[in-house]
Motif scaffolding. Sequence first.
Motif, mmCIF file in Angstrom:
data_model
loop_
_atom_site.group_PDB
_atom_site.id
_atom_site.type_symbol
_atom_site.label_atom_id
_atom_site.label_comp_id
_atom_site.label_asym_id
_atom_site.label_seq_id
_atom_site.Cartn_x
_atom_site.Cartn_y
_atom_site.Cartn_z
ATOM 1 N N SER A 153 0.909 -1.352 0.010
ATOM 2 C CA SER A 153 -0.012 -0.157 -0.015
ATOM 3 C C SER A 153 0.900 1.362 -0.011
ATOM 4 O O SER A 153 2.079 1.265 0.336
ATOM 5 N N ARG A 154 0.401 2.438 -0.320
ATOM 6 C CA ARG A 154 1.244 3.557 -0.396
ATOM 7 C C ARG A 154 1.699 4.012 0.955
ATOM 8 O O ARG A 154 2.924 4.286 0.998
ATOM 9 N N ALA A 155 1.155 3.654 2.069
ATOM 10 C CA ALA A 155 1.492 4.273 3.323
ATOM 11 C C ALA A 155 2.487 3.232 3.707
ATOM 12 O O ALA A 155 3.797 3.544 4.208
ATOM 13 N N ASP A 156 2.617 1.815 3.570
ATOM 14 C CA ASP A 156 3.708 0.955 3.690
ATOM 15 C C ASP A 156 4.858 0.969 2.821
ATOM 16 O O ASP A 156 5.949 1.043 3.391
ATOM 17 N N ASN A 157 4.613 1.684 1.503
ATOM 18 C CA ASN A 157 5.712 1.860 0.722
ATOM 19 C C ASN A 157 6.371 3.113 1.161
ATOM 20 O O ASN A 157 7.579 3.141 1.195
ATOM 21 N N ASP A 158 5.733 3.953 1.540
ATOM 22 C CA ASP A 158 6.337 5.200 2.177
ATOM 23 C C ASP A 158 7.317 4.764 3.519
ATOM 24 O O ASP A 158 8.487 5.436 3.448
ATOM 25 N N LYS A 159 6.848 3.903 4.361
ATOM 26 C CA LYS A 159 7.761 3.415 5.405
ATOM 27 C C LYS A 159 8.927 2.787 4.927
ATOM 28 O O LYS A 159 9.904 3.122 5.415
#
Length: 362
Positions: free
Chosen positions: A349-355
């Motif tokens: 997901s975008r959030a996990d990818n940013d992390k």
Amino acid sequence: MILGDGLFHFLVVFFRSSYDMYNKRQRKDATTPFADAAALVGPCLSFDDRRRSNVFLKDQIPTTVAIAGYVLFAVISVITVPFIFPQLKFYHIIVAYIIAPVLAFCNSYGCGLTDWSLASSYGKLAIFIFGAWIGMNNGGVLAGLASCGVMMSIVSTASDLMQDLKTGYLTLSSPRSMFVSQVIGTAMGCVIAPSVFWIFYSAFDLGSETSGYPAPYAKVYRGIAILGVEGLSALPKNCLNFCAVFFFVSFAINGLKEVAKYKNWKIYNYIPSAMGMAIPFYLGSYFTIDMCVGSLILYLWERADKRHATVFAPAVASGLICGDGIWSLPASLLSLAKVQPPICMKFLSRADNDKVDAFLSG
């Protein structure tokens, strides 16, 4: 979408067959709707296809035999199943055998379209229907699982037989011989399958986490049965709304496709298949990639040499399907040898990818 697509085509075939039988009885020039095989085959097909159709149609299984056999086995099930599973009453089995032919047609259609039997999805549908009908206090969990077994046996056998008949059609085999072979194989399975299960049941601790056969699907289906007996309130929020909306979306897509075909609109070839859209949601993206690559190969082949593509496409498709299935054996051996793939791909997901990006950059 799977159920809607299958039901739509069931209704189309039912009304077309009924209308054809009515017209032929009015003219009194044929005894069955398929008596005139030459007219059914049509001149637009190739010589090989006309020959296959003529061979396939001249050696049909009588309708009376099919109906009598189905009624006979329904009566046997109505008598025997309640003795094995007292939670299921005779009228539950009668209802199951009434709705099973419709679901069997839907599964056969979907299996012929995608080469993937969805018998388990119709079995889960039976769990919800009969589990909610019987209820928790009357043994609805066990009854739902038993009805799932009955439904899956009928539905999966129908798709298997349809695949066998398709193979018989391509190889100029007699439909009756294919049907008799299916009956013999099913009779052997009635003896061999319980015997093998009893050997495993006696030799191993089936279902235990510590054994070599933990049977994870048993827990999954038991969880589905528990949800079924609790009714619609146990389902996730808006689950039934999504199901109903896309059921009618499937009907709308198929209706538009039938109108476009009748009106000879050019958009007919660009209207998607509802079953093809639904399968990736059910099985995952890997199946979509396989279908996309295969369709692209067939499209380019038809552009380059349509005649050879038409003749050899089924053989190429069969080889690809067989190779994909056989690859599971070397994949298992590589997994046992603990061989790691040289490259790994994940979708986050975008959030996990940013992390992940923040972690790598830090």
